[in-house]
Design an enzyme around this catalytic site. Structure first.
Site, PDB file in Angstrom:
ATOM      1  N   TYR A 151      20.837  62.863  49.978  1.00  0.00           N
ATOM      2  CA  TYR A 151      21.515  61.735  50.608  1.00  0.00           C
ATOM      3  C   TYR A 151      22.535  62.218  51.648  1.00  0.00           C
ATOM      4  CZ  TYR A 151      24.972  58.029  51.224  1.00  0.00           C
ATOM      5  OH  TYR A 151      25.863  57.132  51.755  1.00  0.00           O
ATOM      6  N   ALA A 161      20.986  51.554  55.652  1.00  0.00           N
ATOM      7  CA  ALA A 161      21.013  52.943  55.169  1.00  0.00           C
ATOM      8  C   ALA A 161      20.292  53.055  53.837  1.00  0.00           C
ATOM      9  CB  ALA A 161      22.456  53.427  55.003  1.00  0.00           C
ATOM     10  N   TYR A 162      19.793  54.238  53.567  1.00  0.00           N
ATOM     11  CA  TYR A 162      19.281  54.563  52.238  1.00  0.00           C
ATOM     12  C   TYR A 162      20.460  55.144  51.468  1.00  0.00           C
ATOM     13  CZ  TYR A 162      16.329  56.528  48.545  1.00  0.00           C
ATOM     14  OH  TYR A 162      15.757  56.820  47.329  1.00  0.00           O
ATOM     15  N   THR A 163      20.938  54.435  50.454  1.00  0.00           N
ATOM     16  CA  THR A 163      22.178  54.836  49.774  1.00  0.00           C
ATOM     17  C   THR A 163      21.998  55.165  48.284  1.00  0.00           C
ATOM     18  OG1 THR A 163      22.716  52.510  49.339  1.00  0.00           O
ATOM     19  CG2 THR A 163      23.608  53.487  51.355  1.00  0.00           C
TER      20      THR A 163
END
Length: 283
Positions: free
Chosen positions: A126, A61-63
């Site tokens: 996000y 994931a892009y967190t």
């Protein structure tokens, strides 16, 4: 049973590797972003074709919550396109997909814990990309478990606990916001829950259990309370100051209240969940 794990170098991926030896009945296949780039559909198909997994845990994931505000395309590629690709190949190979989502799909306006059917309303890039990732999975492949979690920490990767311990070694005073309320989640405990879901589903395969679930620890606290407990457990004496969110502006707005209601996951999978303070002591 083959379980493919994406994002194996992140803190959840490392937590799954940490507990994997306890489950000899599972053949784990751990893939980092170099081995499996979930934004590349051909790469996904090649890996699924090679291992033909029964389950896939998407821990990729892009967190970076604030960075996402200036990198929306990158966040979208990983959190939405990546989720779409995994859903499509999971459907092709009849693989059950376990996908990790977040409390950031909510705006934090509630004053009691969020249940799975509450209407999401993300306030930043996000949260929006994570919500879009949930939706695309639901549209493509029915055999999915979407697990919303919050405030994830562990001995692995980058997280709030490790940041606090590092800052304590560098400073005499630390200021932490005390008006954002949520619940910390030990990534190792989250990993155990994912395996529990897999073992339960593999024993009783049924579409009845698929869908969205909340998982964090029990109880609630502010980031200030969380930091205070971290220092207390580690016997660190530091001047810790509570401050309002307004004194610590960030690019992305955080939910002021994001406690998750866990009744559904406890009922369906027959699990008990520790209080967040107890789980923090296990690291």
């Amino acid at each position: 049973m083959v379980v493919l794990v994406t994002g194996s170098s992140g803190q959840l991926g490392q937590s799954l590797q940490f507990i994997a030896p306890n489950y000899p009945q599972i053949d784990f296949v751990f893939c980092d972003s170099k081995t499996l780039n979930i934004t590349n559909i051909e790469n996904c198909e090649a890996i699924f074709s090679k291992y033909n997994p029964d389950f896939c845990i998407n821990a990729a994931a892009y967190t970076a919550v604030d960075k996402a505000e200036s990198e929306p395309e990158k966040a979208f590629a990983i959190n939405v396109t990546g989720a779409k690709n995994l859903a499509e190949v999971s459907k092709k190979f009849d693989t059950v997909l376990l996908h990790i989502s977040t409390d950031f799909v909510f705006d934090g306006s509630k004053t009691k814990p969020y249940i799975e059917t509450d209407i999401p309303n993300p306030t930043g890039v996000y949260g929006q990309t994570k919500l879009d990732g949930e939706k695309v999975i639901q549209q493509i492949w029915e055999k999915h478990f979407i697990i919303r979690t919050s405030w994830v920490y562990s001995q692995f990767g980058n997280n709030f606990m490790k940041t606090m311990l590092r800052l304590a070694s560098e400073r005499d005073t630390i200021s932490v916001v005390n008006d954002q309320i949520g619940t910390p989640t030990n990534a190792v405990d989250l990993a155990e829950i994912l395996v529990k879901i897999i073992l339960t589903d593999n024993r009783q395969p049924t579409t009845d259990n698929f869908g969205i679930y909340n998982f964090s620890h029990e109880g609630q606290c502010s980031w200030y309370d969380f930091a205070k407990k971290i220092f207390e457990i580690n016997n660190i004496n530091i001047n810790l100051l509570p401050i309002p969110t307004s004194s610590f502006p960030t690019l992305a707005k955080r939910p002021s209240f994001s406690v998750l209601d866990k009744r559904k996951i406890k009922t369906v999978f027959g699990i008990e969940i520790n209080n967040w303070e107890e789980s923090l002591k296990t690291i």
